[in-house]
Motif scaffolding. Structure first.
Motif, PDB file in Angstrom:
ATOM      1  N   GLY A 320      26.442  61.842  48.301  1.00  0.00           N
ATOM      2  CA  GLY A 320      25.459  62.911  48.333  1.00  0.00           C
ATOM      3  C   GLY A 320      25.395  63.571  49.690  1.00  0.00           C
ATOM      4  O   GLY A 320      26.252  63.357  50.559  1.00  0.00           O
ATOM      5  N   VAL A 321      24.347  64.379  49.879  1.00  0.00           N
ATOM      6  CA  VAL A 321      24.112  65.116  51.114  1.00  0.00           C
ATOM      7  C   VAL A 321      22.978  64.424  51.858  1.00  0.00           C
ATOM      8  O   VAL A 321      21.924  64.151  51.270  1.00  0.00           O
ATOM      9  N   GLY A 322      23.198  64.132  53.117  1.00  0.00           N
ATOM     10  CA  GLY A 322      22.188  63.464  53.922  1.00  0.00           C
ATOM     11  C   GLY A 322      22.822  62.639  55.013  1.00  0.00           C
ATOM     12  O   GLY A 322      24.032  62.726  55.267  1.00  0.00           O
ATOM     13  N   ASN A 323      22.017  61.816  55.652  1.00  0.00           N
ATOM     14  CA  ASN A 323      22.503  60.971  56.744  1.00  0.00           C
ATOM     15  C   ASN A 323      23.191  59.743  56.159  1.00  0.00           C
ATOM     16  O   ASN A 323      22.612  58.661  56.042  1.00  0.00           O
ATOM     17  N   VAL A 324      24.440  59.926  55.770  1.00  0.00           N
ATOM     18  CA  VAL A 324      25.179  58.895  55.042  1.00  0.00           C
ATOM     19  C   VAL A 324      25.258  57.605  55.848  1.00  0.00           C
ATOM     20  O   VAL A 324      25.199  56.503  55.287  1.00  0.00           O
ATOM     21  N   ALA A 325      25.380  57.697  57.157  1.00  0.00           N
ATOM     22  CA  ALA A 325      25.590  56.501  57.980  1.00  0.00           C
ATOM     23  C   ALA A 325      24.428  55.522  57.894  1.00  0.00           C
ATOM     24  O   ALA A 325      24.625  54.318  58.055  1.00  0.00           O
ATOM     25  N   LEU A 326      23.211  55.999  57.625  1.00  0.00           N
ATOM     26  CA  LEU A 326      22.045  55.132  57.616  1.00  0.00           C
ATOM     27  C   LEU A 326      21.584  54.759  56.215  1.00  0.00           C
ATOM     28  O   LEU A 326      20.564  54.084  56.070  1.00  0.00           O
ATOM     29  N   TRP A 327      22.284  55.181  55.197  1.00  0.00           N
ATOM     30  CA  TRP A 327      21.851  54.830  53.843  1.00  0.00           C
ATOM     31  C   TRP A 327      21.963  53.329  53.629  1.00  0.00           C
ATOM     32  O   TRP A 327      23.013  52.724  53.904  1.00  0.00           O
ATOM     33  N   PRO A 328      20.914  52.678  53.103  1.00  0.00           N
ATOM     34  CA  PRO A 328      20.976  51.222  52.866  1.00  0.00           C
ATOM     35  C   PRO A 328      21.762  50.913  51.600  1.00  0.00           C
ATOM     36  O   PRO A 328      22.011  51.779  50.763  1.00  0.00           O
ATOM     37  N   GLU A 329      22.141  49.654  51.471  1.00  0.00           N
ATOM     38  CA  GLU A 329      22.903  49.245  50.299  1.00  0.00           C
ATOM     39  C   GLU A 329      22.003  49.151  49.073  1.00  0.00           C
ATOM     40  O   GLU A 329      20.814  48.837  49.183  1.00  0.00           O
ATOM     41  N   PRO A 330      22.516  49.455  47.896  1.00  0.00           N
ATOM     42  CA  PRO A 330      21.701  49.326  46.686  1.00  0.00           C
ATOM     43  C   PRO A 330      21.340  47.867  46.431  1.00  0.00           C
ATOM     44  O   PRO A 330      22.064  46.949  46.814  1.00  0.00           O
ATOM     45  N   LEU A 349      32.636  60.866  55.694  1.00  0.00           N
ATOM     46  CA  LEU A 349      31.858  62.091  55.840  1.00  0.00           C
ATOM     47  C   LEU A 349      32.692  63.294  55.420  1.00  0.00           C
ATOM     48  O   LEU A 349      33.815  63.478  55.897  1.00  0.00           O
ATOM     49  N   THR A 350      32.126  64.097  54.543  1.00  0.00           N
ATOM     50  CA  THR A 350      32.758  65.351  54.092  1.00  0.00           C
ATOM     51  C   THR A 350      31.685  66.430  54.102  1.00  0.00           C
ATOM     52  O   THR A 350      30.986  66.644  53.095  1.00  0.00           O
ATOM     53  N   PRO A 351      31.494  67.105  55.237  1.00  0.00           N
ATOM     54  CA  PRO A 351      30.425  68.124  55.333  1.00  0.00           C
ATOM     55  C   PRO A 351      30.579  69.207  54.269  1.00  0.00           C
ATOM     56  O   PRO A 351      31.687  69.621  53.924  1.00  0.00           O
ATOM     57  N   GLU A 352      29.428  69.633  53.760  1.00  0.00           N
ATOM     58  CA  GLU A 352      29.383  70.689  52.757  1.00  0.00           C
ATOM     59  C   GLU A 352      28.539  71.846  53.275  1.00  0.00           C
ATOM     60  O   GLU A 352      27.334  71.705  53.445  1.00  0.00           O
ATOM     61  N   GLN A 353      29.180  72.976  53.544  1.00  0.00           N
ATOM     62  CA  GLN A 353      28.486  74.184  53.993  1.00  0.00           C
ATOM     63  C   GLN A 353      27.600  73.907  55.210  1.00  0.00           C
ATOM     64  O   GLN A 353      26.484  74.405  55.328  1.00  0.00           O
ATOM     65  N   GLY A 354      28.105  73.094  56.117  1.00  0.00           N
ATOM     66  CA  GLY A 354      27.374  72.806  57.334  1.00  0.00           C
ATOM     67  C   GLY A 354      26.411  71.648  57.234  1.00  0.00           C
ATOM     68  O   GLY A 354      25.805  71.266  58.238  1.00  0.00           O
ATOM     69  N   ARG A 355      26.237  71.068  56.064  1.00  0.00           N
ATOM     70  CA  ARG A 355      25.342  69.925  55.892  1.00  0.00           C
ATOM     71  C   ARG A 355      26.147  68.633  55.903  1.00  0.00           C
ATOM     72  O   ARG A 355      27.228  68.547  55.311  1.00  0.00           O
TER      73      ARG A 355
END
Length: 789
Positions: A320-330, A349-355
């Motif tokens: 998804g879009v967001g701070n991927v590095a800090l996402w916790p594990e499910p 990381l694959t930025p989308e339109q600057g996000r």
């Protein structure tokens, strides 16, 4: 962000045998690329030494980090011992053209200091110019930014998309320096623009294009725009102050090439951002503070069908879009009968339109302990959708895992025979009866008697001690405590004595499975007490009642009993306590029939009820050994050896599973005799010494010296054995316990201890326990991976 990504490589504590320095290599998958393209930098550290290993990485000027991957492997190499290899992969994106140098990676370990060769990367210019490297969000901010009031001087400002954001929302900060075209053409060097990262945020590496980003016509005059762009994510609610940005430039005094330059420095105003907490309305109970957009969760199980004892790889990928590095594990709720171990974590990381966007994959290894069909429940991953302004849910559908019964992985092993129940040795019973005061009398009475006889004083006889009155039976005491605990949870006597007990317990907050178990235990207790068959096996019934009282919050035993029950629970973490019916077959019959899990439950209940019987601990270890749980078997057999150290069957069984390393061998070693036996030997020699002195006023010197030496040696051996058993020793029951540098899952794991290895335990922090050993192994381990003796 660069420092945050490299902190895991700052200190690596490697474990293994043998000496020698570390072997470190650095490589890339390509040496020529264009601006905006990516390459992979791989750093590999390989060592056998136990000394700390420090890796120093050079600054990656001209590159931006877009992804990372960590992997740790341990292998055995003959007599060389364990070899640990740590791999760190960094996904880099070229940000500026030219010949970029990735300097040498340096490694220090003890007196050894090695470095890799530098790597030269050729980056070609991007075809679309400097403006094409800006993200759409950054270009939009620049296009909507107000131009400076004056077009004949340098102006500096900090641009933020909004002054109010949510926790975890992406914020683009841009420092923009407006330079008049006439002044720009006179400069010999580009302006140096500095954007300071504010505190309280997670920051990604800033991007500073080397050239004019945008050209604007302001008041009829052209101005060149230089920028510094940084993406941050606020970590806490409150107020964030973005420090002032600065621009440094120099302008020649005259048009001569040899003219001196006048240097200028300009600072902008600070910018304040208000960070709002996530709204409470609509937040689910299992929300973990994830902020993103279009978040999806995918679950992959490979293979879908397996056999008992064979591991499966489970990968949970959050995209998804967001701070991927800090996402916790499910949070995966594994069914009973599975042992799980966290593996590597991959970030892309694959930025989308600057996000900032991408995917984070969490790998787990799961090992089934029993066959059948198991349902892995739905995996939920709630998050706050910033774009929609509400909470959303990413979920993975339930999965069914088919586990086929596998042939015993250790069929070639000689199955150890079971031991019959034997009463504890009279020495242990007498030692417990004597206590500290009794041993004091053994030490003082013989010389006192000799002194009195020699002074020809009348003998005095001590009055015999009165025995304690027989109190209530253990089962009766536990039954009264059981009914008292039920009354505290269910005050209504009608509901407590009727068929609605389980429903009343669930209403009182007791888990559904525990409530049903308590009702079955109450009915079984009634049948045993008032039925035609009588009490049956009172010891097993009392042990089961003690376990239920522990779950319900009652204290059903002394400190020693609680310690043994905690040990049994640790040994059988993969087993669920079952209600042993009166008609159920014996533990020995279950063992012979191959029902190892049920047999282990029964032997564990016996050991908890009678911890002084070595046969119960030995039979529990034999069952676990046959089931393939080597670490738990070593722990059970060690306790059996402590109770009966000279039993030939127990000693032969312990040779089937020797400790995996010399340090563990010293921690689980058991002496020739128990401390009580050594004490009785010392007491007998001491009494014989004074008896000889009583019979013969002048005893032979050699005999006296011999008896005194025997008393001292036996006493010292008993004291040493007692001190050895008093150490806080724990045995590793997992396949391999990773010793991490800090008490959290993402910390580096410089060492590992295999199943059956022993460690000394210290303080506890949540579900982590601090451990240490004499060979330099020190760190934190999960409490579920070890069991204390």
């Amino acid at each position: 962000m660069t420092v945050a990504l490299f902190c895991a490589l700052a200190t690596l504590v490697q474990a293994g045998g043998g000496g020698g320095g570390a072997e470190v290599t650095a490589s890339v998958n390509r040496t020529r690329l264009a601006v905006g393209e990516e390459l992979v930098l791989t750093v590999r550290a390989r060592t056998r030494s136990t000394e700390p290993l420090e890796l120093g990485l050079p600054p990656l000027a001209g590159f931006a980090i877009v992804g990372s991957r960590d992997l740790t492997e341990v292998s055995m190499s003959g007599t060389a011992g364990a070899i640990r290899t740590t791999v760190r992969e960094l996904q880099l994106r070229a940000e500026q053209p030219g010949a970029l140098l990735i300097g040498p990676v340096r490694a220090r370990q003890g007196a050894s200091d090695v470095s890799t060769e530098p790597i030269l990367i050729t980056v070609d210019s991007a075809a679309a110019g400097m403006a094409a490297t800006l993200s759409p969000l950054a270009r939009h901010l620049l296009e909507t930014a107000a131009p400076p009031r004056s077009n004949d001087e340098v102006a500096l400002t900090v641009i933020a998309p909004d002054d109010t954001v949510f926790i975890g929302q992406q914020v683009d900060l841009i420092a923009a320096a407006w330079v008049p075209r006439e002044l720009r053409t006179r400069m010999r060097r580009l302006p140096v623009l500095t954007l300071v990262t504010p505190e309280g945020v997670w920051a990604y590496p800033p991007s500073t294009p080397t050239g004019t980003a945008v050209e604007r016509l302001v008041g009829g005059r052209w101005m060149d725009l230089f920028i510094a762009h940084q993406i941050v994510f606020p970590l806490a609610a409150g107020r964030i102050i973005v420090p002032p940005a600065s621009v440094d430039y120099a302008v020649p005094v005259t048009f001569s090439f040899f003219s001196r330059e006048e240097r200028y420095s300009l600072r902008s105003d600070s910018v304040a951002l208000t960070v709002l907490p996530l709204p409470a309305a609509g937040r689910s109970v299992d929300d973990r503070g994830v902020v993103g957009q279009d978040v999806t969760l995918a679950l992959r199980i490979d293979p879908a069908d397996t056999r008992v004892g064979e591991p499966i790889d489970v990968a949970a990928t959050v995209t998804g879009v967001g701070n991927v590095a800090l996402w916790p594990e499910p949070a995966l709720r594994w069914p009973a009968g599975f042992r799980t171990y966290p593996a590597q974590t991959e970030v892309r990381l694959t930025p989308e339109q600057g996000r900032i966007a991408g995917a984070k994959t969490f790998h787990f290894l799961a090992v089934p302990d029993s066959g059948g069909g198991f349902a892995l429940p739905e995996v939920r991953y709630p998050y706050f959708d910033v774009a929609a302004g509400r909470y959303a849910l990413a979920a993975a559908a339930p999965r069914v895992i088919a586990v086929a019964p596998g042939a015993e992985p250790r069929a070639a092993r000689a199955l150890p025979p079971l031991l019959p129940r034997r009463d504890p040795a009279w020495v242990d019973r007498a030692s417990g009866w004597l206590g500290a005061s009794g041993w004091g009398m053994v030490l003082l009475v013989p010389p006192l008697v000799v002194w009195l006889v020699r002074r020809r004083r009348p003998e005095t006889s001590a009055a015999p001690g009165t025995g304690r009155g027989a109190g209530a039976t253990r089962l009766g005491r536990l039954e009264r405590e059981f009914h008292a605990v039920l009354a505290s949870h269910v005050p209504d006597a009608f509901a407590r004595d009727g068929d609605g007990l389980a429903q009343a317990l669930r209403a009182a907050g007791i888990d559904s499975a525990v409530a049903d178990h308590v009702k079955r235990l109450r009915d079984r207790l009634r049948a045993a007490r008032y039925g035609p068959r009588g009490l049956g096996d009172a010891a097993e019934l009392a042990a089961e009642m003690e376990q239920v009282l522990l779950v319900l919050g009652a204290d059903s035993g002394g400190a020693r009993g609680r310690r043994r029950r905690v040990l049994v629970t640790g040994l059988l973490t993969c087993c669920v306590a079952h209600a042993a019916l009166a008609q159920a077959p014996s533990a020995e019959a279950l063992y012979e029939a191959g029902a190892l899990r049920a047999a282990a439950d029964s032997f564990a209940a016996r050991a908890a009820a009678d911890p002084g019987a070595a046969a119960h601990w030995y039979n529990l270890g034999a069952t676990l050994y046959r089931a393939g749980a080597d670490g738990k078997a070593i722990a059970a057999w060690t306790i059996a050896a402590r109770v009966a150290p000279r039993d030939p069957v127990i000693r032969r069984a312990r040779r089937l599973l020797p400790p995996p390393d010399p340090s563990s061998e010293g921690l689980v070693a058991v002496g020739w005799a128990t401390p009580a036996e050594w004490g009785f030997l010392a007491g007998a020699a001491w009494a014989a010494l004074w008896l000889v002195a009583l019979v013969r006023p002048q005893p032979p010197r050699g005999l006296a010296v011999l008896l005194a030496a025997a008393a001292l040696a036996a006493g010292a051996a008993g004291l040493r054995e007692r001190q050895r058993r008093a150490r806080p020793v724990a045995v590793v029951v997992a396949a391999e316990a990773l010793i991490r540098a800090a008490p959290y899952g993402a910390a580096s794991a410089p060492a590992g201890v295999g199943a059956g290895g022993a460690v000394l335990v210290g303080r506890r922090y949540g579900r982590w326990v601090e451990v240490r050993r004499g060979d330099g192994v020190r760190g934190w381990v999960l409490a579920t991976d070890i069991v204390r003796l």
